[in-house]
Design a protein around this motif. Structure first.
Motif, PDB file in Angstrom:
ATOM      1  N   ILE A 290       0.861  -1.177   0.000  1.00 17.18           N
ATOM      2  CA  ILE A 290       0.000   0.000   0.000  1.00 17.18           C
ATOM      3  C   ILE A 290       0.900   1.231   0.000  1.00 17.18           C
ATOM      4  N   THR A 291       0.661   2.138  -0.947  1.00 19.07           N
ATOM      5  CA  THR A 291       1.638   3.195  -1.230  1.00 19.07           C
ATOM      6  C   THR A 291       1.674   4.326  -0.216  1.00 19.07           C
ATOM      7  N   GLY A 292       0.556   4.578   0.536  1.00 22.43           N
ATOM      8  CA  GLY A 292       0.472   5.882   1.172  1.00 22.43           C
ATOM      9  C   GLY A 292       0.578   6.953   0.092  1.00 22.43           C
ATOM     10  N   ASP A 293       1.064   8.123   0.451  1.00 24.65           N
ATOM     11  CA  ASP A 293       1.189   9.195  -0.535  1.00 24.65           C
ATOM     12  C   ASP A 293       2.601   9.291  -1.118  1.00 24.65           C
ATOM     13  N   ALA A 294       3.364   8.193  -1.014  1.00 25.71           N
ATOM     14  CA  ALA A 294       4.617   8.130  -1.758  1.00 25.71           C
ATOM     15  C   ALA A 294       4.326   8.154  -3.255  1.00 25.71           C
ATOM     16  N   VAL A 295       3.177   7.599  -3.638  1.00 26.35           N
ATOM     17  CA  VAL A 295       2.689   7.657  -5.017  1.00 26.35           C
ATOM     18  C   VAL A 295       1.213   8.028  -4.944  1.00 26.35           C
ATOM     19  N   HIS A 296       0.855   9.158  -5.508  1.00 25.23           N
ATOM     20  CA  HIS A 296      -0.542   9.585  -5.501  1.00 25.23           C
ATOM     21  C   HIS A 296      -1.334   9.028  -6.680  1.00 25.23           C
ATOM     22  N   HIS A 297      -0.652   8.866  -7.818  1.00 22.62           N
ATOM     23  CA  HIS A 297      -1.372   8.556  -9.058  1.00 22.62           C
ATOM     24  C   HIS A 297      -0.440   7.775  -9.976  1.00 22.62           C
TER      25      HIS A 297
ATOM     26  N   PRO B  27       8.358   9.418 -12.657  1.00 23.45           N
ATOM     27  CA  PRO B  27       8.604   9.431 -11.204  1.00 23.45           C
ATOM     28  C   PRO B  27       9.071  10.776 -10.666  1.00 23.45           C
ATOM     29  N   GLY B  28       9.532  11.664 -11.529  1.00 23.40           N
ATOM     30  CA  GLY B  28       9.953  12.981 -11.075  1.00 23.40           C
ATOM     31  C   GLY B  28       8.814  13.921 -10.763  1.00 23.40           C
ATOM     32  N   ILE B  29       7.582  13.545 -11.121  1.00 23.49           N
ATOM     33  CA  ILE B  29       6.419  14.377 -10.798  1.00 23.49           C
ATOM     34  C   ILE B  29       6.120  14.240  -9.314  1.00 23.49           C
TER      35      ILE B  29
ATOM     36  N   ILE C  61       6.752  17.702   1.704  1.00 22.79           N
ATOM     37  CA  ILE C  61       7.571  18.525   2.587  1.00 22.79           C
ATOM     38  C   ILE C  61       9.014  18.582   2.097  1.00 22.79           C
ATOM     39  N   ASP C  62       9.515  17.453   1.589  1.00 28.70           N
ATOM     40  CA  ASP C  62      10.872  17.385   1.056  1.00 28.70           C
ATOM     41  C   ASP C  62      10.775  16.768  -0.337  1.00 28.70           C
ATOM     42  N   PRO C  63      10.601  17.582  -1.389  1.00 33.31           N
ATOM     43  CA  PRO C  63      10.352  17.032  -2.729  1.00 33.31           C
ATOM     44  C   PRO C  63      11.457  16.107  -3.227  1.00 33.31           C
ATOM     45  N   ALA C  64      12.722  16.438  -2.977  1.00 34.23           N
ATOM     46  CA  ALA C  64      13.811  15.592  -3.463  1.00 34.23           C
ATOM     47  C   ALA C  64      13.778  14.226  -2.779  1.00 34.23           C
ATOM     48  N   LEU C  65      13.556  14.226  -1.480  1.00 31.44           N
ATOM     49  CA  LEU C  65      13.473  12.959  -0.747  1.00 31.44           C
ATOM     50  C   LEU C  65      12.243  12.176  -1.177  1.00 31.44           C
ATOM     51  N   ALA C  66      11.133  12.871  -1.406  1.00 29.88           N
ATOM     52  CA  ALA C  66       9.917  12.197  -1.858  1.00 29.88           C
ATOM     53  C   ALA C  66      10.147  11.485  -3.185  1.00 29.88           C
ATOM     54  N   GLU C  67      10.881  12.124  -4.093  1.00 28.38           N
ATOM     55  CA  GLU C  67      11.163  11.476  -5.382  1.00 28.38           C
ATOM     56  C   GLU C  67      12.057  10.259  -5.194  1.00 28.38           C
TER      57      GLU C  67
ATOM     58  N   THR D 229      12.309   8.381  -2.569  1.00 24.30           N
ATOM     59  CA  THR D 229      11.475   7.346  -1.954  1.00 24.30           C
ATOM     60  C   THR D 229      10.586   6.681  -2.991  1.00 24.30           C
ATOM     61  N   ARG D 230       9.958   7.496  -3.842  1.00 18.23           N
ATOM     62  CA  ARG D 230       9.055   6.955  -4.860  1.00 18.23           C
ATOM     63  C   ARG D 230       9.808   6.026  -5.814  1.00 18.23           C
ATOM     64  N   ARG D 231      10.971   6.474  -6.293  1.00 22.19           N
ATOM     65  CA  ARG D 231      11.739   5.643  -7.212  1.00 22.19           C
ATOM     66  C   ARG D 231      12.178   4.339  -6.548  1.00 22.19           C
ATOM     67  N   ASP D 232      12.637   4.426  -5.300  1.00 20.04           N
ATOM     68  CA  ASP D 232      13.090   3.221  -4.597  1.00 20.04           C
ATOM     69  C   ASP D 232      11.925   2.262  -4.350  1.00 20.04           C
ATOM     70  N   LEU D 233      10.791   2.814  -3.962  1.00 23.98           N
ATOM     71  CA  LEU D 233       9.623   1.978  -3.689  1.00 23.98           C
ATOM     72  C   LEU D 233       9.180   1.243  -4.947  1.00 23.98           C
ATOM     73  N   LEU D 234       9.086   1.974  -6.060  1.00 25.38           N
ATOM     74  CA  LEU D 234       8.656   1.354  -7.316  1.00 25.38           C
ATOM     75  C   LEU D 234       9.669   0.328  -7.799  1.00 25.38           C
ATOM     76  N   ALA D 235      10.965   0.642  -7.687  1.00 28.40           N
ATOM     77  CA  ALA D 235      11.994  -0.303  -8.124  1.00 28.40           C
ATOM     78  C   ALA D 235      11.961  -1.576  -7.291  1.00 28.40           C
ATOM     79  N   SER D 236      11.592  -1.464  -6.017  1.00 29.41           N
ATOM     80  CA  SER D 236      11.600  -2.635  -5.129  1.00 29.41           C
ATOM     81  C   SER D 236      10.530  -3.655  -5.497  1.00 29.41           C
ATOM     82  N   VAL D 237       9.475  -3.205  -6.175  1.00 25.82           N
ATOM     83  CA  VAL D 237       8.388  -4.126  -6.530  1.00 25.82           C
ATOM     84  C   VAL D 237       8.287  -4.366  -8.037  1.00 25.82           C
ATOM     85  N   ALA D 238       9.077  -3.646  -8.824  1.00 23.10           N
ATOM     86  CA  ALA D 238       8.975  -3.748 -10.275  1.00 23.10           C
ATOM     87  C   ALA D 238       9.331  -5.147 -10.754  1.00 23.10           C
TER      88      ALA D 238
END
Length: 296
Positions: free
Chosen positions: A220-227, A234-236, A242-248, A250-259
């Motif tokens: 379950i993504t939480g708001d690491a990925v909204h859409h 992934p750069g969107i 709060i921390d856009p660079a860290l959010a990106e 996190t998003r890339r790492d999360l997606l790569a972990s399940v891809a």
């Protein structure tokens, strides 16, 4: 028929709908997801965007049946809450009836996991009773991370956010139902088969929620990925990260972990069909394949 429940082997995850979010949510929340970007990603249509490039987003919870326990992940916007966002203000939905029909009457919920403390994830923590806000799930433990709690406890919050804490968070704490989970050193198991994975950036203490069934895993993504557009790009980021660079990151790492695995991704704001698999594409991009999830 679009599924609203997914079976993972000993775990069933239900999507419990609250309300579709209005079309103007997308341009506000994800301003870089312009119509040209969206229409240039054909697989988003028709489920996740319309033909004009308008994003479809949803407010819903995930209700998890696991080992005889009932676990709720996030609690949406809530009814009767005074909110600055017109789409969240003074709602009157049948969310609790839907939750009950899914097999989760409020008094039977054992655990409420709050991926982070934003208004559209904590609203049904409470409901009105005798003119006061009281916990909706009186027999449950409510969980958030210590990092998340400490951040907001020290923050100089604007008036709408203070109101949200007063009506949807503090009553749970005051009732002695709130537990703080330490994820500072990594994932934390909070129930058999349920782990909280640190997913900072949108907020400092946000988590994603991993569900490990006997033969399948879901995240379950939480708001690491909204859409799903954020898989293609992934750069969107979100305007409220709060921390856009860290959010990106996190998003890339999360997606790569399940891809390219059989892990099912469950989007916390994804419109139906909501669940799917992440596939790797060229140029560090991903694609969301919801067709296989129909068979779960």
């Amino acid at each position: 028929m679009t599924p609203t429940a997914w079976h993972l082997g000993g775990i069933t995850a239900h999507r419990v709908d609250e309300v579709p979010l209005p079309p103007k949510t997308g341009p506000w929340l994800l301003p870089d997801a312009t119509p040209d970007v969206v229409t240039g990603t054909p697989w988003l249509h028709p489920d996740f965007a319309d033909a004009s490039g308008t994003l479809r987003l949803s407010s819903h919870s995930f209700a998890i049946a696991i080992g005889g326990r009932r676990v709720l992940v996030d609690t949406g916007i809530g009814n009767g809450k005074q909110r600055a966002n017109p789409a969240w203000h003074d709602l009157d939905t049948d969310y609790l009836d839907r939750l009950t029909r899914a097999g989760f009457p409020p008094e039977a919920v054992d655990l409420v996991i709050l991926t982070h403390l934003h208004a559209d994830h904590v609203g049904w923590n409470t409901r009105t009773e005798g003119g006061s806000w009281v916990p909706t799930f009186p027999n449950a433990r409510y969980l958030t991370t210590r990092t998340e709690w400490d951040h907001w406890a020290a923050a100089d919050m604007e008036a709408p956010r203070r109101q949200m804490f007063r009506d949807s968070v503090h009553p749970v704490r005051d009732a002695g139902l709130l537990d703080l989970v330490d994820t500072s050193s990594g994932p934390a198991e909070v129930a058999p088969g349920v782990r909280l994975l640190p997913a900072p950036g949108h907020t400092p203490g946000q988590v994603a929620v991993e569900l490990r069934g006997d033969d399948r895993t879901a995240l379950i993504t939480g708001d690491a990925v909204h859409h799903p557009v954020q898989l293609a790009r992934p750069g969107i980021g979100s305007c409220v990260d709060i921390d856009p660079a860290l959010a990106e990151r996190t998003r890339r790492d999360l997606l790569a972990s399940v891809a390219d695995t059989d892990t099912l991704l469950l989007g916390s704001h994804f419109a139906a069909p909501t669940a799917g698999h992440v596939l790797t594409e060229e140029n560090s991009a991903f694609r969301f394949n919801s067709s296989l999830a129909q068979t779960y």
